[in-house]
Design an enzyme around this catalytic site. Structure first.
Site, mmCIF file in Angstrom:
data_model
loop_
_atom_site.group_PDB
_atom_site.id
_atom_site.type_symbol
_atom_site.label_atom_id
_atom_site.label_comp_id
_atom_site.label_asym_id
_atom_site.label_seq_id
_atom_site.Cartn_x
_atom_site.Cartn_y
_atom_site.Cartn_z
ATOM 1 N N HIS A 101 5.725 -12.709 0.779
ATOM 2 C CA HIS A 101 4.547 -12.172 1.448
ATOM 3 C C HIS A 101 3.415 -12.084 0.437
ATOM 4 C CE1 HIS A 101 6.867 -10.031 4.963
ATOM 5 N NE2 HIS A 101 6.727 -11.321 5.151
ATOM 6 N N ASP A 103 1.479 -9.812 -0.654
ATOM 7 C CA ASP A 103 1.439 -8.736 -1.644
ATOM 8 C C ASP A 103 2.435 -8.974 -2.773
ATOM 9 O OD1 ASP A 103 3.440 -8.434 0.253
ATOM 10 O OD2 ASP A 103 3.466 -6.260 0.151
ATOM 11 N N ASN A 195 4.629 -3.290 8.102
ATOM 12 C CA ASN A 195 4.547 -4.542 8.853
ATOM 13 C C ASN A 195 5.942 -5.025 9.243
ATOM 14 O OD1 ASN A 195 4.167 -7.103 9.818
ATOM 15 N ND2 ASN A 195 3.072 -7.872 8.019
HETATM 16 ZN ZN ZN Z 1 6.382 -7.969 2.820
#
Ligand code: ZN
Length: 258
Positions: A101, A103, A195
């Protein structure tokens, strides 16, 4: 008075969407144990007032610094490498990515331009290839359990099963007793699971219990976002998972966040 208040509410979102986003807060780096530092980078999301923080680790070893996850973007990744050079007088010799992801991998291009080795699991390497086709391929060196030694430092990477993401791994420093839980672990102040776009809510509880059973001696537990703490963060994440299961509508907990 009521009308005035209602009008304010109606106008507020437009006011927020109007001006260009303000500058991000400066990258923060704080020591949590000898030779172990948590860095926090930030990203703004449209419609979210406060910048969203994300945590990664820097570990000082006799063979150079090891980075766990990149900041959100290339600019903050440059700043972080500069901090390592200025404050630790070292270079980052190895980077490890805990899942695919933004981040965690938003600064890959900077690492790759400096020829820093970036290791991940084969699944994360595959997913990065799909999600970020322009990025140079990662070295798929991490097995479900991998022990890395650098000088006296021991670093364990472990895949407990799908949870926040299908490929999330955790990192453990046995000497310092620091557990980097990443996005599998929520901070104490979190009231949602974050998320859930790629989460596996059925298997997350078992993955969390595996982590709890494996690292009962953790002194510092670092979540992917927000404030670190002790093993209470694992129990808190478990509570949030139970809450989501009780409600049976986990989408109600969704946030447009990492
Ligand atoms: Zn993530």
């Amino acid at each position: 008075m009521f009308f005035f208040f209602a009008a304010l509410l109606a106008v507020a979102p437009r006011v927020w969407a109007g001006p260009p986003p303000a500058a991000l807060p400066p990258l923060r780096v704080r020591a949590v144990a000898p030779d172990v530092f948590v860095y926090t980078s930030y990203r703004r999301y449209p419609g979210v007032a406060a910048p969203v923080p994300a945590n990664g680790l820097i570990v000082r070893t006799r063979q150079g610094a090891v980075l766990i996850d990149t900041p959100w973007d290339p600019e903050q990744t440059q700043q972080l490498l500069q901090w390592v050079a200025d404050s630790l007088h070292q270079r980052v010799r190895l980077a490890l990515v805990t899942h695919a992801h933004q981040d965690r991998v938003g600064g890959l291009a900077v690492l790759q331009a400096r020829r820093i080795r970036v290791y991940s699991s084969p699944l994360t390497a595959r997913r990065v290839r799909q999600l970020y086709p322009a990025a140079a391929p990662l070295t798929a060196a991490l097995k479900p359990y991998t022990l890395i030694r650098a000088g006296r430092t021991r670093l364990e990477l472990f895949f407990p099963g799908p949870a926040h993401a299908p490929d999330n791994i955790v990192a453990w420093l046995p000497r310092q007793k620091v557990l980097f839980g990443g996005c599998l672990v929520r901070e104490q102040a979190a009231t949602s699971l974050g998320n859930l776009d790629e989460a596996n809510l059925t298997r997350w509880p078992a993955a969390l219990r595996t982590v709890q059973a494996r690292y009962p001696k953790a002194r510092v537990v670092v979540p992917g976002h927000g404030q670190w703490g002790g093993t209470a963060l694992l129990a808190h994440t478990d509570e949030l998972l139970r809450g989501a299961a009780r409600r049976k509508s986990p989408t109600a907990l969704r946030e447009p966040l990492p």
